[in-house]
Write a protein that holds these residues in place. Structure first.
Motif, PDB file in Angstrom:
ATOM      1  N   GLY A 283       0.784  -1.231   0.000  1.00  0.00           N
ATOM      2  CA  GLY A 283       0.000   0.000   0.000  1.00  0.00           C
ATOM      3  C   GLY A 283       0.808   1.269   0.000  1.00  0.00           C
ATOM      4  N   LYS A 284       2.131   1.167   0.152  1.00  0.00           N
ATOM      5  CA  LYS A 284       2.964   2.364   0.231  1.00  0.00           C
ATOM      6  C   LYS A 284       3.227   2.975  -1.151  1.00  0.00           C
ATOM      7  CE  LYS A 284       5.285   0.924   4.485  1.00  0.00           C
ATOM      8  NZ  LYS A 284       6.567   0.526   5.126  1.00  0.00           N
ATOM      9  N   ARG A 285       3.006   2.199  -2.219  1.00  0.00           N
ATOM     10  CA  ARG A 285       3.279   2.734  -3.551  1.00  0.00           C
ATOM     11  C   ARG A 285       2.115   3.551  -4.106  1.00  0.00           C
ATOM     12  NH1 ARG A 285       5.395  -2.717  -3.933  1.00  0.00           N
ATOM     13  NH2 ARG A 285       7.601  -2.812  -4.498  1.00  0.00           N
ATOM     14  N   LYS A 286       0.917   3.299  -3.637  1.00  0.00           N
ATOM     15  CA  LYS A 286      -0.245   3.971  -4.226  1.00  0.00           C
ATOM     16  C   LYS A 286      -0.395   5.388  -3.664  1.00  0.00           C
ATOM     17  CE  LYS A 286      -3.681   2.362  -0.854  1.00  0.00           C
ATOM     18  NZ  LYS A 286      -4.934   1.586  -0.676  1.00  0.00           N
ATOM     19  N   LEU A 287      -1.209   6.190  -4.351  1.00  0.00           N
ATOM     20  CA  LEU A 287      -1.486   7.539  -3.869  1.00  0.00           C
ATOM     21  C   LEU A 287      -2.285   7.467  -2.569  1.00  0.00           C
ATOM     22  CD1 LEU A 287      -2.494   9.473  -7.127  1.00  0.00           C
ATOM     23  CD2 LEU A 287      -0.360   9.655  -5.844  1.00  0.00           C
ATOM     24  N   GLN A 288      -1.872   8.268  -1.590  1.00  0.00           N
ATOM     25  CA  GLN A 288      -2.564   8.268  -0.311  1.00  0.00           C
ATOM     26  C   GLN A 288      -3.899   9.011  -0.434  1.00  0.00           C
ATOM     27  OE1 GLN A 288      -1.150   6.402   2.251  1.00  0.00           O
ATOM     28  NE2 GLN A 288       0.175   5.906   0.504  1.00  0.00           N
ATOM     29  N   SER A 289      -4.808   8.685   0.460  1.00  0.00           N
ATOM     30  CA  SER A 289      -6.137   9.303   0.411  1.00  0.00           C
ATOM     31  C   SER A 289      -6.084  10.814   0.592  1.00  0.00           C
ATOM     32  CB  SER A 289      -7.036   8.686   1.490  1.00  0.00           C
ATOM     33  OG  SER A 289      -6.452   8.859   2.787  1.00  0.00           O
ATOM     34  N   SER A 290      -5.031  11.311   1.268  1.00  0.00           N
ATOM     35  CA  SER A 290      -4.907  12.755   1.503  1.00  0.00           C
ATOM     36  C   SER A 290      -4.287  13.495   0.320  1.00  0.00           C
ATOM     37  CB  SER A 290      -4.046  12.994   2.752  1.00  0.00           C
ATOM     38  OG  SER A 290      -2.733  12.452   2.573  1.00  0.00           O
ATOM     39  N   PHE A 291      -3.868  12.746  -0.737  1.00  0.00           N
ATOM     40  CA  PHE A 291      -3.197  13.387  -1.857  1.00  0.00           C
ATOM     41  C   PHE A 291      -4.182  14.288  -2.608  1.00  0.00           C
ATOM     42  CE2 PHE A 291      -1.232  13.707  -6.051  1.00  0.00           C
ATOM     43  CZ  PHE A 291       0.086  13.938  -5.700  1.00  0.00           C
ATOM     44  N   PRO A 292      -3.743  15.468  -3.034  1.00  0.00           N
ATOM     45  CA  PRO A 292      -4.664  16.415  -3.697  1.00  0.00           C
ATOM     46  C   PRO A 292      -5.288  15.824  -4.960  1.00  0.00           C
ATOM     47  CG  PRO A 292      -2.589  17.490  -3.134  1.00  0.00           C
ATOM     48  CD  PRO A 292      -2.402  16.032  -2.879  1.00  0.00           C
TER      49      PRO A 292
END
Length: 931
Positions: A283-292
């Motif tokens: 899960g560290k490679r994907k865009l985080q939920s807080s990403f704009p």
């Protein structure tokens, strides 16, 4: 005293268990299937009895029977069925703890024959007769392989099995080519329902995900009947997995493999997580939920928001060096069957599979146009799979619930060096590319006999889910002018001043759900004084896809006073924490609303067909299928016109068989089929494929292709399991769907188009024969040679008056090879305890993408592929060692421009090399044990 009583109870219980186990071990069972001699249809309700005993039963809805609890010895079985001649079969031997499989055929009684006729026979003779009938009675031109033949081979998965089927050739160890036609024109069915494509950019199914020991049978239909989907032209690959096992078992297997190009060599990659070995990103490679969001980025971020957003992106750009480990594969399979009262039965098969491979492709040459590159790629692959099948039979009905899941984790690191003449630079390119693919498919099916006329109804509902996740594909290029190559003081600098699709970080997600349902009804009817079968059915399939993609990049400001020093930093520190925290980089995104799309399609079909028999020798299977197809595709960009297509097609088919003798068939067929564009082929999404140095893009104006087909075939069956056949076929394509090397711009685009018309002619020769005609001894009798040769000629005329002047006015059809060769030698010895196979295949040179106005067509050069397989059974046939040697010759894989048009690849001549590489030879050892 109490402890003594408990001890006595324990001893008595143990004795009962031991005695019960001993008694069970001394018994065996007889099971099999009863079929009609002429049609091959299974017969429901056949009475099966053991002579001079009260033991017996009736065959179930699959025509199967199972007689259990039999003491060791030889038995005589009696088969009786209304309207058919009975059979009394002697010498059916039962061995303790074993299942004796005995399939049998029954022949209809003559119309004037009022007295019951009972035909005497032996176990050996009737087993051969059943196999004969299975071969001869197919309604269509087809080739297949049964679970018994699979069991005697060292094959590990379905792609290995397909190599043994006439006219089928496997590419990349998983994709099937039938009669020289690429996977684009084939369809795959698992347990009666069509399979979705497992590949994001092509219509193809990876056949290596289904373990061979779970395949009940595999058939490739080369001609169509109305009860088959209309969306195929080369062949329909039908895989049926097992549901109710013959007996309880647990099988454990494990294996290791060695690749000559990879194993124990230096292996470079990006960061590796423990979960990668289980097929899942942590899960560290994907865009985080807080990403704009895209809109938020477009509106602009503050200085602090910019830095905060960049921090959430993966920051590890290090290149790690390790050693490539041997390939590993493991499988666990559990089979359980329970005989219940009143001839009811419940069965279950559960299987788990695991595979991990680390492969290296060294010095891949790309020398065309202005490019002169060498690539080195390192791929870490994990494949996990599960299968769970359940079945319940009661009376004259059967319910099955079949499920399959497969997940593929491919993490590839690529380094590229070389020159680009158009930009005048020498380059050092790096790419980190993770793709996660998964497929889940679930099917609930019922089979029932209705009434006393042997009418049958079959129904099924299914669900499938396909996921394709590409989190953080990273690409970066360092370059310096070719004129400065002799100046070491001038450094290579990274392209971080602007962003394009060639150097962004790509985050994409594809999700697709599929829903299917069908109902089929068959009824025996009397026509022309013969029993024929009327079959009608309805089917529906709905697919729904969502595709989301973002192209992000970190852009270095031109006004930064240290801009050249930063660009010269090594990759590990190019996006270092110090630069991010100082605000040196600005987070940017390429506007791409035209790339994001949603799509759905609905296919409704209905058919009616008759299976007519005319006397003892002639059979006609004919009918019509209608399909109504609707597809909708819409992007987020309102300026892109939505794709909306509606088609209604009438697809007639006719298959005629005439039995000249008991050993010779003549066949002729005509049928109409289709080829529909896939969502990806329609979507305007543009993707930069750094491996091909080209963009990939769909064409919203694609139409479905219509194909008229005709076949004739001569079949000779010298003996059971053997065949000599000659076939001729013709295919006429209207609006054939082909890939195009669009070359109007500076960077090529691989897209799709409809060619107006294509004609394909072919001859096919097949031989499968034991060598006992050379010498009548046991060695030659157990040696079988098989070969299939297909010779195909295709011609396509490129479209005119389209504004494009094509270099080639006519050419071969894209994906159609002029010939395919399959040949092999199989030998069984030591009473079938050892099996040896040598396999050879070759596919003639074929076009991968049609040429445009500047470049000619892209050709794939033929390869000689040689495989060896050895299986050895041990521990009273409970264990088996398998040794496989794959692609022993290790020929180059070559894509090229045939500039001098001499129909062959010349490495140092006028031809240009789009890609040339070797994957190495594979050697593996595996062991399986059945409890």
């Amino acid at each position: 005293m109490k402890s003594q009583l408990n001890l006595k109870k324990a001893i008595i219980t143990a004795l009962f268990v031991i005695i019960g186990t001993a008694v069970f071990a001394q018994t065996g069972k007889i099971s099999g299937k009863v079929s009609d001699k002429k049609t091959g249809e299974t017969l429901i309700g056949v009475t099966v009895k053991i002579k001079n005993t009260p033991k017996g039963m009736a065959t179930d809805v699959d025509g199967k029977y199972s007689l259990t609890g039999l003491a060791t010895g030889k038995y005589t079985l009696i088969f009786q069925y209304v309207g058919y001649n009975g059979k009394e079969i002697s010498d059916v031997e039962v061995t303790s703890g074993k299942n004796t499989i005995f399939d049998i055929i029954l022949d209809e009684a003559g119309g004037q024959n009022l007295n019951e006729v009972v035909i005497q026979g032996s176990f050996k003779k009737e087993s051969v007769n059943a196999l004969y009938a299975q071969q001869k009675n197919s309604a269509v031109i087809s080739d297949g392989i049964s679970s018994e033949l699979i069991k005697r081979s060292p094959d590990k998965n379905t792609s290995d099995v397909l190599k043994r089927v006439s006219g089928a050739t496997i590419q990349d160890n998983k994709f099937v080519v039938i009669r020289g036609l690429s996977d684009r024109y084939n369809t795959a069915m698992l347990d009666g329902a069509s399979l979705p494509s497992t590949e994001p950019n092509r219509k193809a199914f990876s056949f290596d995900i289904v373990p061979s020991n779970l395949v009940d049978n595999l058939i490739i239909s080369k001609t169509a009947t109305p009860d088959l989907p209309g969306d195929f032209t080369g062949g329909a690959v039908q895989i049926t997995t097992k549901d109710i096992p013959d007996q309880n078992y647990i099988t454990l297997s494990g294996g290791v493999g060695y690749n000559t190009a990879s194993t124990f060599k230096d292996f470079f990659s990006g960061p590796r997580n423990a979960t990668d070995y289980f097929g899942f990103d942590d899960g560290k490679r994907k865009l985080q939920s807080s990403f704009p969001s895209t809109n938020r980025l477009a509106a602009g971020l503050t200085y602090e928001q910019n830095i905060k957003a960049i921090r959430t992106l993966p920051q590890d750009w290090s290149i790690y060096n390790m050693t490539a480990l041997p390939t590993q594969n493991y499988q666990f399979t559990l089979g359980r069957v329970k005989d219940l009262k009143n001839n009811r039965k419940f069965g279950a098969i559960v299987s788990l599979t695991y595979r991990n491979a680390q492969s290296i492709t060294r010095d891949a040459v790309r020398d065309f146009y202005e490019y002169n590159y060498l690539d080195n790629s390192y791929k870490f692959s994990t494949n996990v799979g599960a299968l769970a099948n359940f079945a319940y039979t009661y009376g004259k009905s059967k319910i099955t619930f079949k499920n399959i899941y497969n997940r593929i984790f491919d993490d590839q690191y690529t380094s590229r060096t070389g020159t680009n003449g158009s930009s005048g630079t020498d380059n050092k390119f790096f790419a980190f590319d993770l793709i996660q693919k998964s497929l889940f498919k679930s099917t609930l099916e019922g089979n029932h006999q209705l009434g006393a006329r042997n009418a049958k109804i079959n129904w099924s509902v299914g669900f499938s889910n396909v996921l394709n996740d590409q989190p953080d594909q990273r690409k970066i290029n360092y370059s310096k002018n070719i004129s400065d190559l002799d100046k070491p003081e001038i450094a290579y600098t990274a392209n971080v001043l602007n962003i394009g699709k060639e150097n962004t970080r790509l985050f994409s997600t594809l999700k697709e759900n599929g829903y299917t349902g069908s109902v089929n009804y068959s009824l025996p009817v009397n026509l022309f004084k013969e029993t024929s079968t009327l079959k009608v059915g309805l089917a529906s399939s709905y697919r729904d896809r969502n595709f989301d993609v973002r192209f992000l990049g970190l852009q270095l400001g031109f006004n930064n006073e240290n801009v050249e020093a930063i660009r010269a930093r090594p990759l590990k520190t190019l996006f270092g924490k110090d630069l991010i925290e100082s605000g040196a980089y600005t987070l940017s995104e390429i506007p791409n609303s035209g790339d994001i799309y949603t799509a759905n399609s609905l296919t409704n079909a209905g058919y009616a067909m008759l299976d007519n028999k005319f006397g003892e020798k002639a059979r006609l299977v004919w009918g019509v299928r209608t399909e109504m197809f609707n597809v909708n595709l819409k992007t987020l960009d309102p300026s892109n016109k939505p794709v909306k297509q509606d088609y209604f097609d009438v697809l007639p088919s006719l298959n005629f068989t005439y039995s000249l003798t008991e050993k010779i068939n003549l066949r002729a067929s005509y049928y109409r089929t289709l080829a529909r564009p896939e969502f990806r082929e329609l979507a305007p999404f543009q993707y930069y494929d750094y491996e091909q140095l080209a963009f990939q893009q769909g064409n919203p104006n694609l139409k479905r292709a219509q194909v008229n087909n005709a076949d004739i075939r001569f079949e000779l069956y010298p003996s059971a399991g053997q065949i000599i056949s000659v076939s001729a076929f013709y295919k006429q394509f209207n609006n054939a769907i082909e890939s195009l090397n669009e070359d109007y711009n500076s960077t090529r685009t691989i897209t799709y188009f409809n060619s107006d018309k294509a004609d394909v002619y072919g001859l096919e020769f097949e031989v499968r024969k034991s060598l006992d005609f050379i010498a009548e001894n046991e060695f030659m009798k157990n040696t079988t040679a098989y070969a299939n040769l297909a010779l195909i000629k295709s011609k396509v005329t490129n479209p005119e008056n389209t504004g494009v002047v094509y270099l080639e006015k006519s050419r071969q059809m894209v994906g159609q090879a002029p010939y395919t060769i399959n040949a092999g030698l199989q030998h069984a010895f030591l009473n079938n305890k050892m099996n040896f196979n040598i396999l050879y295949n070759k596919v003639g040179r074929r076009i991968i993408a049609a040429g445009g106005s500047r470049f000619p067509s892209i050709w794939e050069a033929p390869r000689n592929v040689l495989d060896l397989q050895l299986g050895m059974k041990v521990f009273k046939n409970k264990g088996e060692f398998k040794i496989n040697a794959g692609d022993i010759l290790n020929n180059n894989n070559i894509l090229y421009y045939d500039n001098n048009m001499n129909k062959k690849y010349e490495m140092n001549g006028e031809d240009e090399t789009i890609n040339r590489y070797k994957l190495g030879s594979n050697y593996s050892l595996s062991f399986s044990y059945t409890l």
